[in-house]
Scaffold this active site. Structure first.
Site: not given
Length: 304
Positions: A217, A242
């Site tokens: 991240e 999804d």
């Protein structure tokens, strides 16, 4: 060293390596020293490769050419490190090659207990153990395309359907999935696998299966390693479906969906809405789409 044995300072110097092998067979002390350094270089190279594999290189690191030169660089760095201070392993290897007793001091340098010898006796053969096979429901879903071309072709039919629902183009979805998964090679796996093409995390509202893995991240534009839970699916088709539902049911992505027909604007708005923490997320996806390799396969699929 002035000996010709020290010529193997470049990993492509096969003549120098051949002389090392010949000297080692003659039990030359100088050859043992050089061979030990080569062993240490191989160990360092494995460590460097593991460190690279742990990171997500994105679009810039996905080409065969980039990977080829990275491997060359890592091999040379490994040799250079081993030929200087190294990690202390060369001494251990050298003693093992010469069957010399290993001092307690050398062992302490590596954080290991001292031993009189580095010879290892063979372990007794244990009786075979019957290991129960996992039930079908516990098996890990797998999908690993052989090449970026296969990745694009195999996802194309489903990407067309989902892109139509979102009002965008299938190549945008495939390029995003390519960045998120390293062309299908780095999907969040954990113990069960995930088939997660778009890096969607499992928040408190997710009721399905999930995997907990290490992820890269960006915090204040600095890459950091964190652990996070990701959604897990039974197939790439479920992941695609999804993804569409995730965007459509989340108010923060409504602006992106309004501009879905414009791929560049769509990706820009996704990033602005916080889909990913990478500050160059949209740019990397656009870079994949603009590559000749990617565009060539997409044009073939559209023509066919």
């Amino acid at each position: 060293m002035n000996s010709q044995l020290s010529k193997a300072g470049i990993y492509t110097d096969f003549s120098g390596l051949a002389e090392l092998k010949a000297g080692a067979r003659k039990q030359s002390p100088q050859a043992r020293k050089e061979v030990a350094r080569q062993f240490e270089a191989m160990f360092i190279q494995i460590m460097l490769k593991s460190m690279r594999d742990a990171g997500n290189l994105g679009a810039e690191g996905s080409s065969d050419q980039v990977r080829f030169y990275q491997q060359m660089f890592d091999k040379q760095i490994a040799l250079d490190l081993a030929n200087n201070k190294g990690m202390g392993l060369a001494q251990v290897f050298e003693q093992q090659l010469g069957n010399e007793p290993r001092s307690a001091t050398a062992a302490a340098d590596l954080g290991m207990p001292g031993r009189r010898s580095f010879n290892v006796k063979p372990l007794p053969v244990a009786a075979p153990v019957n290991v129960a096979k996992p039930a079908a429901s516990e098996s890990k879903p797998t999908w690993s395309p052989d090449s970026p071309e296969d990745f694009i072709r195999e996802l194309w039919p489903m990407a067309k359907q989902v892109a139509q629902k979102l009002g965008t183009t299938p190549e945008v979805l495939i390029a995003q999935a390519a960045l998120e998964t390293g062309w299908g090679k780095k999907m969040p796996a954990g113990d069960k696998g995930s088939m997660n093409l778009f890096g969607i995390k499992a928040d408190s509202g997710w009721k399905g299966q999930k995997v907990n893995v290490s992820t890269l991240e960006y915090r204040e534009h600095i890459a950091v390693r964190e652990r996070a839970s990701f959604r897990a699916y039974e197939s790439t088709e479920q992941s695609m479906e999804d993804y569409a539902a995730f965007l459509q049911n989340n108010p923060r992505y409504q602006t992106a969906l309004k501009h879905a027909a414009d791929p560049e604007r769509f990706l820009h708005e996704l990033q602005q809405a916080g889909y990913a923490t990478d500050p160059r997320y949209a740019k990397k996806i656009k870079g994949i789409m603009a590559s000749e390799r990617f565009a060539g396969v997409v044009n073939q699929l559209k023509a066919g």
